[in-house]
Write a protein that holds these residues in place. Structure first.
Motif, mmCIF file in Angstrom:
data_model
loop_
_atom_site.group_PDB
_atom_site.id
_atom_site.type_symbol
_atom_site.label_atom_id
_atom_site.label_comp_id
_atom_site.label_asym_id
_atom_site.label_seq_id
_atom_site.Cartn_x
_atom_site.Cartn_y
_atom_site.Cartn_z
ATOM 1 N N THR A 7 29.132 56.959 -60.007
ATOM 2 C CA THR A 7 27.502 57.021 -59.799
ATOM 3 C C THR A 7 26.850 56.119 -58.790
ATOM 4 O OG1 THR A 7 27.315 57.739 -62.181
ATOM 5 C CG2 THR A 7 25.462 57.143 -61.387
ATOM 6 N N VAL A 8 27.437 54.656 -58.897
ATOM 7 C CA VAL A 8 27.010 53.712 -57.829
ATOM 8 C C VAL A 8 27.405 54.128 -56.370
ATOM 9 C CG1 VAL A 8 27.497 51.519 -56.902
ATOM 10 C CG2 VAL A 8 27.465 51.792 -59.388
ATOM 11 N N ARG A 9 28.684 54.908 -56.250
ATOM 12 C CA ARG A 9 28.738 55.400 -54.826
ATOM 13 C C ARG A 9 27.936 56.423 -54.535
ATOM 14 N NH1 ARG A 9 28.840 57.776 -51.229
ATOM 15 N NH2 ARG A 9 30.483 58.570 -49.750
ATOM 16 N N THR A 10 27.334 57.486 -55.313
ATOM 17 C CA THR A 10 26.285 58.396 -54.955
ATOM 18 C C THR A 10 24.916 57.837 -54.305
ATOM 19 O OG1 THR A 10 25.270 58.745 -57.289
ATOM 20 C CG2 THR A 10 27.391 60.147 -56.668
ATOM 21 N N VAL A 11 24.537 56.897 -54.848
ATOM 22 C CA VAL A 11 23.319 56.183 -54.335
ATOM 23 C C VAL A 11 23.457 55.271 -53.102
ATOM 24 C CG1 VAL A 11 21.801 54.311 -54.928
ATOM 25 C CG2 VAL A 11 22.792 55.474 -56.767
ATOM 26 N N LEU A 12 24.735 55.325 -52.422
ATOM 27 C CA LEU A 12 25.039 54.542 -51.057
ATOM 28 C C LEU A 12 25.276 55.432 -50.026
ATOM 29 C CD1 LEU A 12 27.729 52.108 -52.617
ATOM 30 C CD2 LEU A 12 25.148 51.803 -52.038
ATOM 31 N N ALA A 13 24.717 55.446 -48.922
ATOM 32 C CA ALA A 13 25.019 56.014 -47.634
ATOM 33 C C ALA A 13 26.421 56.016 -47.258
ATOM 34 C CB ALA A 13 23.994 55.620 -46.418
ATOM 35 N N ALA A 14 26.948 57.138 -46.684
ATOM 36 C CA ALA A 14 28.485 57.111 -46.372
ATOM 37 C C ALA A 14 28.911 55.901 -45.695
ATOM 38 C CB ALA A 14 28.898 58.526 -45.680
ATOM 39 N N ASP A 15 27.876 55.740 -44.517
ATOM 40 C CA ASP A 15 28.349 54.217 -43.857
ATOM 41 C C ASP A 15 27.525 52.789 -44.396
ATOM 42 O OD1 ASP A 15 25.515 55.077 -43.217
ATOM 43 O OD2 ASP A 15 26.098 54.935 -41.197
ATOM 44 N N ALA A 16 27.354 52.689 -45.494
ATOM 45 C CA ALA A 16 26.752 51.579 -46.226
ATOM 46 C C ALA A 16 27.461 50.420 -45.655
ATOM 47 C CB ALA A 16 26.596 51.621 -47.637
ATOM 48 N N VAL A 17 26.735 49.394 -45.571
ATOM 49 C CA VAL A 17 27.451 48.031 -45.521
ATOM 50 C C VAL A 17 26.579 47.080 -46.392
ATOM 51 C CG1 VAL A 17 27.264 45.953 -43.766
ATOM 52 C CG2 VAL A 17 27.304 48.405 -42.925
ATOM 53 N N ALA A 18 27.518 46.096 -46.870
ATOM 54 C CA ALA A 18 27.076 44.999 -47.745
ATOM 55 C C ALA A 18 27.564 43.725 -47.009
ATOM 56 C CB ALA A 18 28.184 45.058 -49.159
ATOM 57 N N ILE A 19 26.506 42.750 -47.282
ATOM 58 C CA ILE A 19 26.836 41.507 -46.714
ATOM 59 C C ILE A 19 26.433 40.466 -47.948
ATOM 60 C CG2 ILE A 19 25.737 39.791 -45.044
ATOM 61 C CD1 ILE A 19 24.950 42.417 -43.520
ATOM 62 N N CYS A 20 27.669 39.599 -48.090
ATOM 63 C CA CYS A 20 27.381 38.458 -49.175
ATOM 64 C C CYS A 20 27.174 37.380 -48.798
ATOM 65 C CB CYS A 20 28.735 38.286 -49.994
ATOM 66 S SG CYS A 20 28.805 39.981 -50.953
ATOM 67 N N ASP A 21 26.429 36.403 -49.380
ATOM 68 C CA ASP A 21 26.088 34.894 -49.223
ATOM 69 C C ASP A 21 26.472 34.271 -50.371
ATOM 70 O OD1 ASP A 21 25.184 32.292 -48.611
ATOM 71 O OD2 ASP A 21 23.080 32.858 -48.239
ATOM 72 N N GLY A 22 27.768 33.756 -50.324
ATOM 73 C CA GLY A 22 28.182 32.891 -51.479
ATOM 74 C C GLY A 22 28.035 31.240 -51.128
ATOM 75 N N GLY A 23 27.697 31.256 -49.904
ATOM 76 C CA GLY A 23 27.261 29.719 -49.335
ATOM 77 C C GLY A 23 28.561 28.765 -49.478
ATOM 78 N N GLY A 24 29.744 29.417 -49.631
ATOM 79 C CA GLY A 24 31.079 28.754 -49.542
ATOM 80 C C GLY A 24 31.346 28.044 -51.019
ATOM 81 N N LEU A 25 30.238 28.440 -52.003
ATOM 82 C CA LEU A 25 30.277 27.684 -53.400
ATOM 83 C C LEU A 25 30.685 28.648 -54.460
ATOM 84 C CD1 LEU A 25 26.914 25.795 -53.036
ATOM 85 C CD2 LEU A 25 29.290 24.839 -52.747
#
Length: 121
Positions: free
Chosen positions: A23-41
């Protein structure tokens, strides 16, 4: 356009509440991109994650089915986004870019220093 953005974010939140990868997958575009900011922490993807399959896996791990948490739709950078909290403390804030009826880009902030203003009593 704003209503469509809000609708897509609500669909993503509902998919996360269900905790189902498909279900999560169906909400995303085929070429979706995710960018995370963990700040090294905080443990986070070090570079962009590409493709709906991999982005869906990341979203499920970070946002779905986490014990004692609440995922809500809230204004993030002036648009609908998501906030994940445990006992009022923000764990994650998510901003998205929508393309058509799907999520194209997901920005996931996990950096505790950037989440302080998101904590609730």
């Amino acid at each position: 356009m704003l209503d469509r953005h809000d609708d897509v974010v609500r669909r993503l939140a509902e998919a996360c509440h269900g905790g189902d990868f498909g279900t999560v997958r169906t909400v995303l575009a085929a070429d979706a991109v995710a960018i995370c900011d963990g700040g090294g922490l905080v443990l986070a993807a070090l570079g962009p994650v590409h493709g709906a399959e991999d982005v869906a896996q990341l979203v499920v791990v970070l946002l779905c089915g986490r014990p004692d948490t609440e995922l809500t739709v809230e204004a993030v950078n002036g648009r609908a986004g998501l906030a994940l909290r445990r006992a009022g403390r923000a764990l994650t804030v998510v901003s998205v870019k929508v393309a058509g009826t799907r999520v194209a880009v997901v920005w996931i902030v996990l950096n505790p220093a950037k989440l302080r203003g998101w904590h609730r009593p």
